[in-house]
Design a protein around this motif. Structure first.
Motif, PDB file in Angstrom:
ATOM      1  N   VAL A 101      -2.359  -0.142  -7.089  1.00 29.17           N
ATOM      2  CA  VAL A 101      -1.697  -0.716  -5.916  1.00 29.17           C
ATOM      3  C   VAL A 101      -0.229  -0.303  -5.965  1.00 29.17           C
ATOM      4  N   VAL A 102       0.238   0.218  -4.843  1.00 29.91           N
ATOM      5  CA  VAL A 102       1.608   0.735  -4.749  1.00 29.91           C
ATOM      6  C   VAL A 102       2.408  -0.188  -3.837  1.00 29.91           C
ATOM      7  N   PHE A 103       3.499  -0.722  -4.362  1.00 31.19           N
ATOM      8  CA  PHE A 103       4.343  -1.660  -3.620  1.00 31.19           C
ATOM      9  C   PHE A 103       5.626  -0.987  -3.150  1.00 31.19           C
ATOM     10  N   ASP A 104       5.950  -1.125  -1.876  1.00 31.64           N
ATOM     11  CA  ASP A 104       7.332  -0.976  -1.452  1.00 31.64           C
ATOM     12  C   ASP A 104       8.095  -2.163  -2.033  1.00 31.64           C
ATOM     13  N   ILE A 105       9.431  -2.094  -2.048  1.00 31.45           N
ATOM     14  CA  ILE A 105      10.220  -3.206  -2.597  1.00 31.45           C
ATOM     15  C   ILE A 105      10.928  -3.979  -1.488  1.00 31.45           C
ATOM     16  N   GLY A 106      11.754  -3.301  -0.690  1.00 31.75           N
ATOM     17  CA  GLY A 106      12.508  -3.981   0.348  1.00 31.75           C
ATOM     18  C   GLY A 106      11.615  -4.590   1.407  1.00 31.75           C
ATOM     19  N   ASN A 107      11.745  -5.893   1.619  1.00 31.34           N
ATOM     20  CA  ASN A 107      10.968  -6.674   2.589  1.00 31.34           C
ATOM     21  C   ASN A 107       9.493  -6.793   2.228  1.00 31.34           C
ATOM     22  N   VAL A 108       9.152  -6.416   1.003  1.00 27.28           N
ATOM     23  CA  VAL A 108       7.822  -6.680   0.456  1.00 27.28           C
ATOM     24  C   VAL A 108       7.943  -7.574  -0.780  1.00 27.28           C
ATOM     25  N   LEU A 109       8.854  -7.209  -1.675  1.00 23.72           N
ATOM     26  CA  LEU A 109       9.106  -8.020  -2.870  1.00 23.72           C
ATOM     27  C   LEU A 109      10.473  -8.706  -2.827  1.00 23.72           C
ATOM     28  N   ILE A 110      11.418  -8.078  -2.136  1.00 24.01           N
ATOM     29  CA  ILE A 110      12.770  -8.621  -1.983  1.00 24.01           C
ATOM     30  C   ILE A 110      13.157  -8.499  -0.512  1.00 24.01           C
TER      31      ILE A 110
END
Length: 206
Positions: free
Chosen positions: A6-15
């Protein structure tokens, strides 16, 4: 094909990444609107995301637009206030996947220095199995090359990657390469998708 990572973006997904919100709270909405209409701060930040030095890039922009010098410098000096808070449910999902042994990657448009600073504020940024940060890669989403670079490095076929991002153009670019995708509109939707894929139970995804 089953999901292998699973590949996560960071901005507006985790932060949360909301520069306009911070400016509205500090200089007022009218002043912020005027500045953003005359200064393309997001394009300037894109240069940082492609690997340009953070402080120097922002200071040079401030010199070019003296009417907004102090406000532009805020992009550097108050950056962490624009990149907050973390999205707790998304972080729990990230950690639940890791606990299940599912590989988790980060793929984010992020500057080199700003990411290093973010790591000191958000420890979960160190917990990915692999991190693909645009500033180090010299390429940003949604260019096809950055997705190709991820595939080449991780050794997983495109169809085995499930990518969560909040921007449609980034999702579309990944899908064009054969990645499985999820347009992130909130952590509940991502949780539901991971349960549907059989990667987490409903309880684990809460």
């Amino acid at each position: 094909m089953s999901v292998e990572a699973v590949v996560f973006d960071i901005g507006n997904v985790l932060i949360e990444w909301q520069p306009e919100r911070h400016y509205d709270a500090t200089i007022g909405e009218a002043r912020r609107r005027d500045m953003f209409a005359r200064v393309d701060l997001h394009e300037i930040n894109d240069r940082v995301d492609r690997g340009a030095p953070f402080r120097q890039t922002i200071e040079e922009a401030a010199e070019r637009y003296p009417d907004f010098e102090s406000e532009i410098l805020m992009w550097y000096h108050e950056w962490i206030h624009m990149a907050q808070p973390e999205i707790p449910h998304s972080v729990r999902i990230l950690r639940a996947l890791r606990a299940k042994g599912v590989p988790v990657f980060a793929l984010s448009n992020f500057g080199i220095e700003s990411f290093e600073f973010a790591e000191t504020k958000y420890p979960f940024l160190t917990e990915f199995d692999r991190r693909y940060i645009s500033g180090h890669m010299g390429c940003v989403k949604p260019h096809a090359l950055i997705y190709e670079m991820v595939e080449a490095d991780c050794g997983i076929a495109a169809q085995g990657l499930l990518f969560a991002d909040d921007r449609q153009e980034n999702i579309d670019a990944a899908a064009n390469r054969g990645w499985q995708t999820h347009l992130f509109t909130g952590p509940d939707g991502l949780a539901d998708r991971l349960v549907k894929e059989g990667l987490l139970s409903a309880e684990q995804a809460r």
